[in-house]
Motif scaffolding. Structure first.
Motif, short mmCIF file in Angstrom:
data_model
loop_
_atom_site.label_atom_id
_atom_site.label_comp_id
_atom_site.label_asym_id
_atom_site.label_seq_id
_atom_site.Cartn_x
_atom_site.Cartn_y
_atom_site.Cartn_z
N UNK A 120 0.79 -1.21 0.01
CA UNK A 120 0.17 0.02 0.01
C UNK A 120 1.10 1.28 0.00
N UNK A 121 0.33 2.45 0.06
CA UNK A 121 1.18 3.63 -0.10
C UNK A 121 2.10 3.67 1.22
N UNK A 122 3.39 3.78 1.06
CA UNK A 122 4.49 3.81 2.07
C UNK A 122 4.50 2.52 2.90
N UNK A 123 3.91 1.43 2.45
CA UNK A 123 3.79 0.14 3.04
C UNK A 123 4.50 -0.94 2.10
N UNK A 124 5.49 -1.56 2.70
CA UNK A 124 6.05 -2.63 1.80
C UNK A 124 6.35 -3.86 2.67
N UNK A 125 6.84 -4.73 1.86
CA UNK A 125 7.28 -6.21 2.49
C UNK A 125 8.61 -6.33 3.51
N UNK A 126 9.24 -4.88 3.45
CA UNK A 126 10.37 -4.82 4.29
C UNK A 126 9.88 -4.72 5.97
N UNK A 127 10.63 -5.18 6.68
CA UNK A 127 10.19 -5.25 8.26
C UNK A 127 11.17 -4.12 8.85
N UNK A 128 10.38 -3.57 9.76
CA UNK A 128 11.08 -2.26 10.50
C UNK A 128 12.41 -2.55 10.65
N UNK A 129 12.99 -3.81 11.21
CA UNK A 129 14.48 -3.92 11.33
C UNK A 129 15.24 -4.56 10.19
N UNK A 130 14.80 -4.21 9.05
CA UNK A 130 15.56 -4.61 8.06
C UNK A 130 15.98 -3.44 7.06
N UNK A 131 17.08 -3.57 6.49
CA UNK A 131 17.36 -2.46 5.47
C UNK A 131 17.89 -3.21 3.88
N UNK A 132 17.20 -2.21 3.05
CA UNK A 132 17.33 -2.80 1.65
C UNK A 132 18.96 -2.34 1.21
N UNK A 133 19.60 -3.33 0.70
CA UNK A 133 21.09 -3.16 0.52
C UNK A 133 21.34 -2.96 -1.23
N UNK A 134 20.55 -3.79 -1.91
CA UNK A 134 20.65 -3.82 -3.41
C UNK A 134 19.47 -4.14 -4.21
N UNK A 135 19.74 -3.95 -5.38
CA UNK A 135 18.46 -4.24 -6.41
C UNK A 135 19.21 -5.07 -7.51
N UNK A 136 18.69 -6.22 -7.82
CA UNK A 136 19.13 -7.15 -8.79
C UNK A 136 18.11 -7.05 -9.91
N UNK A 137 18.67 -7.32 -11.06
CA UNK A 137 17.84 -7.03 -12.62
C UNK A 137 18.57 -8.05 -13.41
N UNK A 138 17.42 -9.03 -13.77
CA UNK A 138 17.77 -9.86 -14.73
C UNK A 138 18.27 -8.98 -16.05
N UNK A 139 19.29 -9.32 -16.95
CA UNK A 139 19.59 -8.60 -18.03
C UNK A 139 18.40 -8.33 -18.84
N UNK B 218 4.66 -1.65 -16.65
CA UNK B 218 4.39 -1.30 -15.34
C UNK B 218 3.93 0.28 -15.48
N UNK B 219 2.98 0.70 -14.42
CA UNK B 219 2.59 2.02 -14.47
C UNK B 219 3.16 2.96 -13.07
N UNK B 220 3.18 4.22 -12.98
CA UNK B 220 3.26 4.80 -11.87
C UNK B 220 2.35 5.80 -11.54
N UNK B 221 2.34 6.10 -10.23
CA UNK B 221 1.18 7.05 -9.58
C UNK B 221 0.11 7.12 -10.05
N UNK B 222 -0.75 5.79 -10.38
CA UNK B 222 -1.88 5.69 -10.59
C UNK B 222 -2.52 4.86 -9.69
N UNK B 223 -2.08 4.47 -8.90
CA UNK B 223 -2.66 3.75 -7.81
C UNK B 223 -1.95 4.04 -6.25
N UNK B 224 -2.54 3.20 -5.33
CA UNK B 224 -1.59 3.50 -4.14
C UNK B 224 -0.32 2.58 -4.18
#
Length: 284
Positions: free
Chosen positions: A155-174, A213-219
């Motif tokens: 949801x808006x400003x709500x993600x699967x990241x727990x409060x005590x976790x840090x996002x460290x990297x993004x991995x993208x298939x080529x 994928x679309x941006x800023x058209x839902x929460x």
């Protein structure tokens, strides 16, 4: 405005970051570039008693490109993406999107990690990462885990990241095939009224794979699987593009705000997606 009082921390390693998060729980927030969090604190929309700055933590500012994937550290800035020759060759859609984010001052400080981790539906990178089928690496006291971008936003400003976790990297298939990132906004530096990220694979005259994928058209950002499916097996003619637009419009849920009423936003979304599909197809 001036933010409420807070304690400021600048640990030297991830162990120090996790220790502070464990001690203070949801009273602590991690800051990368700060261009999403600091304005919210100044407007008193975010109450952060304990602010943890990642600037001195090593290992978060690297870009690694292999034969089948791209790994981007969380502290890589939008300017880093724009200026990286390897990324320009391997995934030019990243540069195309980064150049449309805010202005040079923001791009010099705003980070990939902060852009995707905050859960702001107006940010550009979350939808793009869903289009590219990226995954986010999260680290916490129990170790690290990878979460697909398409499953990360709740949801808006709500993600699967727990409060005590840090996002460290993004991995993208080529990425493969043609690409486009299209964005309509009211003025330079503004969030999108609507934006679309598209990747298309072409074999002969036929589309064999498509991602939308679309941006800023839902929460949350919207990965429109149905829109991509409407293009597969076609020559991406007018009928196929109209079918993809209709499928996308069924997936989004815009709300009226100072960027316009719902009907206007849906119209803009359709126009932006059509442009993105046409440009991606021309590049395929």
């Amino acid at each position: 405005m001036i933010p409420a009082a807070f304690e400021y921390y600048r640990p030297k390693d991830m162990a120090g970051v996790l220790a502070i998060l464990e001690e203070h729980g949801d009273d602590a927030r991690v800051m990368a570039g700060g261009h999403s969090l600091i304005p919210m604190m100044k407007l008193r929309m975010a109450d952060v008693p304990h602010l943890i700055d990642l600037q001195d933590v090593g290992g978060l500012s690297e870009i690694t490109i292999t034969g089948d994937s791209i790994r981007i550290g969380a502290m890589i800035t939008q300017t880093d993406i724009i200026n990286h020759d390897g990324l320009k060759a391997a995934a030019p859609i990243l540069q195309e999107a980064a150049l449309q984010i805010a202005d040079p001052q923001v791009r010099n400080m705003g980070t990939v990690g902060g852009n995707v981790a905050n859960g702001d539906p107006g940010n550009d990178m979350p939808g793009l990462m869903q289009c590219l089928d990226a995954s986010f690496t999260l680290i916490g006291a129990d170790g690290d885990r990878d979460v697909p971008a398409r499953e990360f936003y709740e949801a808006a400003y709500m993600t699967a990241r727990d409060d005590e976790e840090v996002l460290t990297a993004v991995t993208i298939p080529m990425p493969k095939g043609g690409y486009a990132y299209e964005k309509q906004k009211r003025k330079i530096g503004d969030y999108a009224t609507a934006a679309a990220a598209v990747q298309i694979v072409k074999v002969g005259d036929t589309c064999t794979a498509a991602s939308v994928a679309m941006t800023n058209l839902s929460d949350t950002p919207i990965f429109s699987e149905a829109a991509g499916a409407a293009l597969v097996g076609t020559t991406v003619d007018v009928a196929a593009i109209k079918a993809a637009m209709a499928a996308m419009l069924d997936d989004i849920d815009p709300t009226e705000d100072n960027r316009g009423p719902i009907a206007f936003k849906k119209h803009v979304a359709g126009v932006i997606l059509r442009r993105a599909i046409e440009r991606a197809w021309s590049r395929a």
